[in-house]
Design an enzyme around this catalytic site. Structure first.
Site, short mmCIF file in Angstrom:
data_model
loop_
_atom_site.label_atom_id
_atom_site.label_comp_id
_atom_site.label_asym_id
_atom_site.label_seq_id
_atom_site.Cartn_x
_atom_site.Cartn_y
_atom_site.Cartn_z
CG HIS A 1 -5.32 -1.57 5.24
ND1 HIS A 1 -4.29 -1.53 6.14
CD2 HIS A 1 -5.05 -2.62 4.44
CE1 HIS A 1 -3.44 -2.53 5.91
NE2 HIS A 1 -3.87 -3.20 4.87
N GLY B 1 -5.04 -1.71 -3.24
CA GLY B 1 -4.02 -0.66 -3.22
C GLY B 1 -3.02 -0.84 -4.35
CD GLN B 2 -0.55 1.04 -8.76
OE1 GLN B 2 -1.66 0.72 -9.16
NE2 GLN B 2 0.57 0.64 -9.35
#
Lengths: 275, 275
Positions: free
Chosen positions: A34, A142-143
């Site tokens: 994060h 996020g991937q």
């Protein structure tokens, strides 16, 4: 840093901000993954808003909505250079059961959507709401949640939403384990067993790098995960990076997997190029 | 006045505008009803954008998508004090068949939605897209499409869309006929037969004004429309103004009707108060 707990408070907190607002949406239990999103947002924005909200709509019956780790104070202490934290109550986010909803379409019915049939509709509903409340120039995701990312991009395109969606690579422990708030559920033994996910993806990637076909790549990765102790595979697939449909020929692929380690369900993915 | 035919041209045309933008969405074939929306928008906005687009998604198979009157030049000539007209091509609005869609929910399944099951999903998709492209402070809609108006308000609330929705009363010919672009389909005889809709609603309203119950009000209006020559009733109902669920007790009601006059389907509605 202002902490807003209702849409009205959020709008008030945003008023004095001039320039581009960057948005990072989280469910809290913040980890380095994060924080890398926040850092990326800061680098390209005049102001940053972070939402922290465990969205009930994206949890199915029997999932971990109640158990999901919540620590607003601890999360806020980890944030640096953030202007506003939006941590709404359920009542503020959903004053009624929403009548009009986002229909996430066919991509939401495969992979994660097969095991979690209402998950992505809930994700897109809350993402859509927070986009409208914050009106950011861009939002960072996020991937790690690759299918979610693809669906959010699709929503933004199909509904002409006025912002950019940016992807940030998966953050991993030095062991290779993809960082996840759900890793806190794992015992030490389970944490070691969980390495099977990233190892299986890496095994597949090596096959692809050596010129293996799509089916060879997939077979090796699956074989690796299937025989890992303490791990129950939900799925491991090779999909097209954009469409999330099975990749059977050459192209830009994504190995995606979900598996239970004990009672914890984890996901991971890795880019591979076939051919 | 700038005429933009793609989202990119629209965004370019909006750039130099400062202050509040008011939006009026139309399918063209502009009549006094539309112009009253434009006037209302002008009175409360620094700039006004009018969209003119016959949205294929809101027409069902066998409906009048092909026949719907199109006259961009004539429409533009009727507009006064409008900064930008957005008249996109289908390719510009839907570069692909949208994967993520608006699910309009239960209110879209009754009345108009029963006869036209995909109509409101198509309406909300295009309204949503144009809201995102124009980013108006408010958008004006006609009370004529009462169910559409209710669904748009619901969408804006449930998705936290950052604009106000304003309603403008139905414009009627001196005969009482509600103005509609589809009135151009009517022969002179049919135009007289079509007065049966507003007359039926007025007959119901008189019952309500005289203290009649919900069922008495509805029965008189239906009786009136059922016996009108050349008219085939699709529905005539008394609903709650906000929820569009049947109104059977006292409350703020709406008499809503749809009927075919020849091969033309017309709608109308009238507010009534029961009890």
């Amino acid at each position: 840093m202002i902490i807003a707990t209702t849409p009205a408070q959020l709008i008030e907190a945003l008023k004095p901000l001039h320039g581009d607002i960057g948005l990072v949406m989280t469910m809290g239990a913040l980890h380095e993954g994060h924080l890398s999103l926040v850092e990326a947002a800061r680098a390209e924005s005049d102001h940053v808003v972070v939402s922290i909200y465990v969205n009930p709509l994206q949890f199915g019956p029997g999932e971990d909505f109640d158990a999901y780790p919540r620590d607003l104070e601890g999360d806020v202490a980890k944030l640096d250079g953030v202007d506003v934290v939006f941590a709404p109550t359920d009542e503020a986010m959903y004053p009624r059961n929403p009548l009009v909803r986002i229909d996430p379409g066919p991509v939401a019915t495969v992979l994660e959507g097969k095991t979690r049939p209402t998950h992505f509709a809930g994700v897109l509903q809350v993402v859509h709401k927070v986009f409208n409340l914050v009106r950011p120039h861009a939002a960072w995701f996020g991937q790690k949640d690759a299918q979610q990312l693809a669906l959010i991009r699709t929503m933004v395109a199909d509904l002409n939403m006025p912002l950019d969606i940016r992807a940030v690579p998966i953050k991993r422990e030095s062991s290779g384990l993809a960082m996840s708030s759900r890793n806190t559920y794992l015992s030490q033994t389970e944490k070691e067993q969980a390495l099977a996910l990233s190892r299986a993806l890496e095994a597949g990637k090596r096959v692809a790098l050596d010129g293996g076909s799509a089916s060879q790549t997939l077979a090796v990765a699956r074989e690796s995960l299937t025989h890992a102790p303490g791990v129950k595979m939900d799925y491991l697939e090779l999909v097209d990076r954009d469409t999330f449909m099975p990749l059977t020929e050459s192209g830009n692929g994504l190995l995606v997997t979900a598996a239970w380690v004990g009672s914890t369900r984890l996901i991971d993915n890795l880019e591979v190029v076939i051919g």
